[in-house]
Design a protein around this motif. Structure first.
Motif: not given
Length: 420
Positions: A260-273, A277-285, A336-342
């Motif tokens: 019914l729903v799908k979680r989109i995980p938070g993405w991170s690579r060592n970007l210096g910020t 790690a929190a997931s976003k949630l969307v409906f499958v339909d 999404r990072d602490q600098g509010r970049y999304e």
């Protein structure tokens, strides 16, 4: 937007390929997404026995004699395998005794190995193919090649569109469940969606989890629709529902297990910020989400309507569908990072190359809409292929090095390179 009765599914080629070299093939996905129709078409040109565990007599036979139930020299098709997950042990014994490929073709409306009752019986013996509701390309007969095209040509991708904001709104509220796409009357479609969600809660969710508060589960689905395409804070749901965090976490997991729903995980690579790690949630339909908000296509276009969040959820779901057949092996996440970049969607392939996608409901785009994409480009350097703002306008527009605004309809109207 007329919809043909028989819609060609992109997953059909994957199922055929899997049956050619794999003993057990599982087609999993939401109820009424077209799994039974797909496997009937795939198995139609060969000898096959068919079972349906939604039928009382078939389920009783499976429970009484699982070994005899799966005994067949030909391909056996078993619908709704999650109704008796213990049957997997009998299937394991059968394919170990006779390891020919293409022995079993299963369908399931729950993520099978997320079920407590499902034994871990088939490692190395089974391939799972995920079937989503219809994509826009499947409905329109369009190529659905956006992801492969992006990784092939990056910012050189061009697309012009005639799709209007009103048409996007109509697509969102229609969704992609086959039954809903045939109902032109919005009231009849509403009745379908209401009954569909209630049936999932009454039967499938309760099979997966100990649901003691069915009314709160129904309320949870509505709350999630109102927060579609956002990071879900469990503490806010806790206060709204009056349930404990562990209970809410269990309910969320069950809703994901039944597609019914799908979680989109938070993405991170060592970007210096530091990135979330929190997931976003969307409906499958998207049609279900719009119905839970009691909105129709016309209402979505009014000021203050949830057009933006629903459009983002719609885009993320279309990308998720496309990942099941794209040639590129890509992971989908958000940033999404602490600098509010999304960044709404981050696509990263196995080589570490990244495409960032922002979704805007507006028909015009400005430099500020690329703020998060510029952050990714600065941090990733040559690994950053392109930053795309998908918007409801009509033309592809440049906004700097590797940054483009492209109409949303590129998702399903752009062909993959091999198809071009």
């Amino acid at each position: 937007m007329p919809v043909p009765r028989i819609v060609s599914r992109r997953a059909a080629a994957q199922v055929h390929a899997a049956l050619a070299d794999t003993r057990v093939v599982l087609v999993s996905g939401a109820r009424q997404a077209g799994k039974s129709t797909l496997v009937r078409i795939v198995a139609g040109d060969q000898r096959a026995e068919r079972r349906d565990l939604d039928r009382t007599q078939d389920r009783a036979a499976a429970l009484a004699d699982p070994i005899g139930f799966v005994d067949s020299p030909d391909l056996m098709v078993i619908d709704e395998i999650q109704r008796d997950p213990g049957l997997l042990l009998a299937i394991k014994a059968a394919v170990d005794d006779d390891p020919r490929p293409g022995r079993f073709l299963l369908t399931g409306s729950s993520r099978l190995f997320g079920m407590a009752a499902a034994p871990d019986a088939l490692p190395g013996r089974m391939e799972t193919i995920e079937l989503w509701p219809f994509s826009q390309g499947e409905l329109d007969g369009e190529p659905d090649g956006f992801i492969d095209a992006l990784f092939a040509v990056g910012p050189d991708l061009r697309h012009e569109s005639r799709v209007t904001r009103a048409d996007y709104a109509a697509r969102i509220v229609r969704g992609g469940l086959p039954e809903a796409t045939t109902r032109e009357d919005p009231r009849r479609r509403q009745r379908f969606f209401d009954a569909y969600v209630q049936a999932l809660i009454d039967r499938d969710v309760r099979q997966l989890s100990d649901i003691q508060h069915k009314g709160e589960m129904r309320k949870l689905v509505r709350l999630l629709a109102a927060r579609s395409a956002t990071i879900i804070a469990t503490n806010s749901l806790e206060s709204a529902l009056g349930l404990s965090r562990p209970t809410i976490a269990r309910y969320l997991q069950a809703l994901e297990e039944i597609f019914l729903v799908k979680r989109i995980p938070g993405w991170s690579r060592n970007l210096g910020t530091r990135a979330t790690a929190a997931s976003k949630l969307v409906f499958v339909d998207s049609g279900i989400a719009a119905n839970e908000l009691a909105t129709d296509a016309r209402a979505l276009l009014r000021p203050g309507a949830p057009f933006g969040p629903l459009l983002e959820s719609f885009v993320l779901s279309e990308l998720s569908r496309q990942l099941t057949w794209s040639e590129q092996l890509v992971d989908l996440s958000h940033y999404r990072d602490q600098g509010r970049y999304e960044v709404d969607a981050v696509l990263e392939n196995r080589s570490g190359h990244v495409v960032g996608i922002e979704v805007k409901a507006a028909s015009t785009v400005g430099p500020d809409d690329f703020r998060g994409l510029r952050r990714l480009a600065d941090r990733l350097g040559d690994d950053f292929i392109a930053g795309i703002v998908l918007y409801t306008g009509t033309s592809t527009l440049p906004f700097g090095d590797r940054l483009r605004a492209i109409p949303v309809s590129a998702l399903w109207q752009v062909p993959a390179p091999a198809e071009g």
